[in-house]
Design a protein around this motif. Structure first.
Motif, mmCIF file in Angstrom:
data_model
loop_
_atom_site.group_PDB
_atom_site.id
_atom_site.type_symbol
_atom_site.label_atom_id
_atom_site.label_comp_id
_atom_site.label_asym_id
_atom_site.label_seq_id
_atom_site.Cartn_x
_atom_site.Cartn_y
_atom_site.Cartn_z
ATOM 1 N N ASP A 49 -56.210 -18.930 19.923
ATOM 2 C CA ASP A 49 -55.017 -19.005 20.771
ATOM 3 C C ASP A 49 -54.354 -17.640 20.999
ATOM 4 O O ASP A 49 -53.207 -17.571 21.430
ATOM 5 C CB ASP A 49 -53.979 -19.973 20.181
ATOM 6 C CG ASP A 49 -54.512 -21.395 20.053
ATOM 7 O OD1 ASP A 49 -55.265 -21.813 20.938
ATOM 8 O OD2 ASP A 49 -54.173 -22.062 19.054
ATOM 9 N N LYS A 64 -46.358 -10.009 15.245
ATOM 10 C CA LYS A 64 -45.950 -11.397 15.001
ATOM 11 C C LYS A 64 -45.447 -11.573 13.562
ATOM 12 O O LYS A 64 -44.442 -12.246 13.318
ATOM 13 C CB LYS A 64 -47.128 -12.330 15.270
ATOM 14 C CG LYS A 64 -46.827 -13.814 15.094
ATOM 15 C CD LYS A 64 -48.023 -14.662 15.464
ATOM 16 C CE LYS A 64 -47.775 -16.132 15.182
ATOM 17 N NZ LYS A 64 -46.745 -16.704 16.081
ATOM 18 N N ASN A 73 -40.461 -16.593 15.926
ATOM 19 C CA ASN A 73 -41.835 -17.083 15.952
ATOM 20 C C ASN A 73 -42.451 -16.741 17.304
ATOM 21 O O ASN A 73 -42.321 -17.500 18.267
ATOM 22 C CB ASN A 73 -41.875 -18.596 15.720
ATOM 23 C CG ASN A 73 -43.278 -19.166 15.828
ATOM 24 O OD1 ASN A 73 -44.262 -18.461 15.597
ATOM 25 N ND2 ASN A 73 -43.369 -20.430 16.183
ATOM 26 N N LYS A 75 -44.681 -16.803 20.139
ATOM 27 C CA LYS A 75 -45.661 -17.779 20.608
ATOM 28 C C LYS A 75 -46.339 -17.262 21.868
ATOM 29 O O LYS A 75 -45.668 -16.841 22.807
ATOM 30 C CB LYS A 75 -44.983 -19.117 20.897
ATOM 31 C CG LYS A 75 -45.927 -20.195 21.403
ATOM 32 C CD LYS A 75 -45.178 -21.495 21.675
ATOM 33 C CE LYS A 75 -46.114 -22.561 22.226
ATOM 34 N NZ LYS A 75 -45.379 -23.828 22.516
ATOM 35 N N ASP A 134 -40.241 -17.140 22.116
ATOM 36 C CA ASP A 134 -39.924 -17.528 20.748
ATOM 37 C C ASP A 134 -40.212 -19.019 20.616
ATOM 38 O O ASP A 134 -39.658 -19.838 21.354
ATOM 39 C CB ASP A 134 -38.450 -17.237 20.447
ATOM 40 C CG ASP A 134 -38.078 -17.494 18.992
ATOM 41 O OD1 ASP A 134 -38.933 -17.987 18.230
ATOM 42 O OD2 ASP A 134 -36.927 -17.193 18.619
ATOM 43 N N GLY A 135 -41.085 -19.372 19.672
ATOM 44 C CA GLY A 135 -41.479 -20.762 19.524
ATOM 45 C C GLY A 135 -40.467 -21.629 18.804
ATOM 46 O O GLY A 135 -40.630 -22.853 18.756
#
Length: 245
Positions: A49, A64, A73, A75, A134-135
């Motif tokens: 991914d 990251k 986070n 993403k 940002d996840g």
């Protein structure tokens, strides 16, 4: 897969990745093929991914990790995208704008290139560029929206963190909010791994990009004029963050 640590300390990162960058080992701009630059060649991609060239992948992983330690986070929304994927995006938008929205072909093309590239000219073809958010924050609707990275938006915190730290990992914002910049609109989510993307852009600029695009056939390309292609190269490909030139 061998991992390489790019950042040991803030000082080391600043020293090792300060601008201008050295070319990757055994690599210079003349070694990139036309098919590679246009996203028509299979290239080694790394990370589930993530899908970046190895050096860019390793730097992204380090960035990251650092962001995670500070409460963010990162993403991945998009990274490598080949010619044919970009072609499908282009054709889908062209058909929607002309058939569903009733735009003229030229107006449709102008609308597409607010955010999307002509197939064969996307920086995402290179395995160096990323679209990230940002996840952690919950948000509705599309995520790649400038307002969501601004004050009060769900990704405001990550954007501030990237403004302060991303360049120490080699990642630079591509399409800035500089008022006089032409071409693609401001994209606060799009970053490029400069140690590789700079020589790749240098190699691309040495090609006859106009001729390359004139040889391509996809829906809407019959409306490209010589003047349009020249202005597209000047404004959309080259009017970017000057640190990436």
């Amino acid at each position: 897969m061998k991992r390489r640590s790019f950042v040991k300390t803030t000082v080391a990162a600043s020293t090792a990745l300060s601008f201008p960058f050295a070319l990757p080992a055994n690599q210079n701009s003349s070694e990139y093929t036309i098919s590679e630059l246009m996203g028509k060649e299979d290239i080694p991609l790394f990370g589930k991914d993530i899908n970046l060239r190895e050096e860019a992948h390793d730097a992204f992983v380090e960035m990251k990790k650092a962001a995670y330690q500070d409460g963010f986070n990162i993403k991945m929304v998009s990274s490598f995208r080949d010619f044919y994927r970009q072609e499908s995006i282009w054709e889908r938008k062209f058909i929607r704008y002309t058939e569903d929205d009733g735009m003229s072909p030229l107006n449709a093309i102008d609308k597409i290139i607010e955010y999307s590239t002509i197939p064969g000219t996307s920086r995402h073809h290179w395995g160096t560029d990323i679209d990230i958010i940002d996840g952690y924050p919950k948000t509705n609707g599309g995520v790649l929206v400038p307002e969501k990275f601004e004050s009060g938006g769900p990704f405001e915190g990550l954007k501030k963190w990237l403004d302060e730290h991303s360049e120490s990992f080699g990642f630079y914002l591509v399409y800035t909010d500089e008022p006089k910049r032409r071409g693609f609109k401001y994209e606060p989510w799009h970053y490029s791994y400069a140690p590789i993307s700079i020589p790749m852009l240098t190699a691309f600029r040495k090609k006859n990009i106009v001729k390359l695009l004139q040889n391509e056939e996809f829906i809407g390309s019959e409306h490209f004029t010589l003047g349009f292609l020249k202005s597209y190269i000047r404004d959309n490909i080259l009017d970017i963050n000057p640190k990436l030139l």
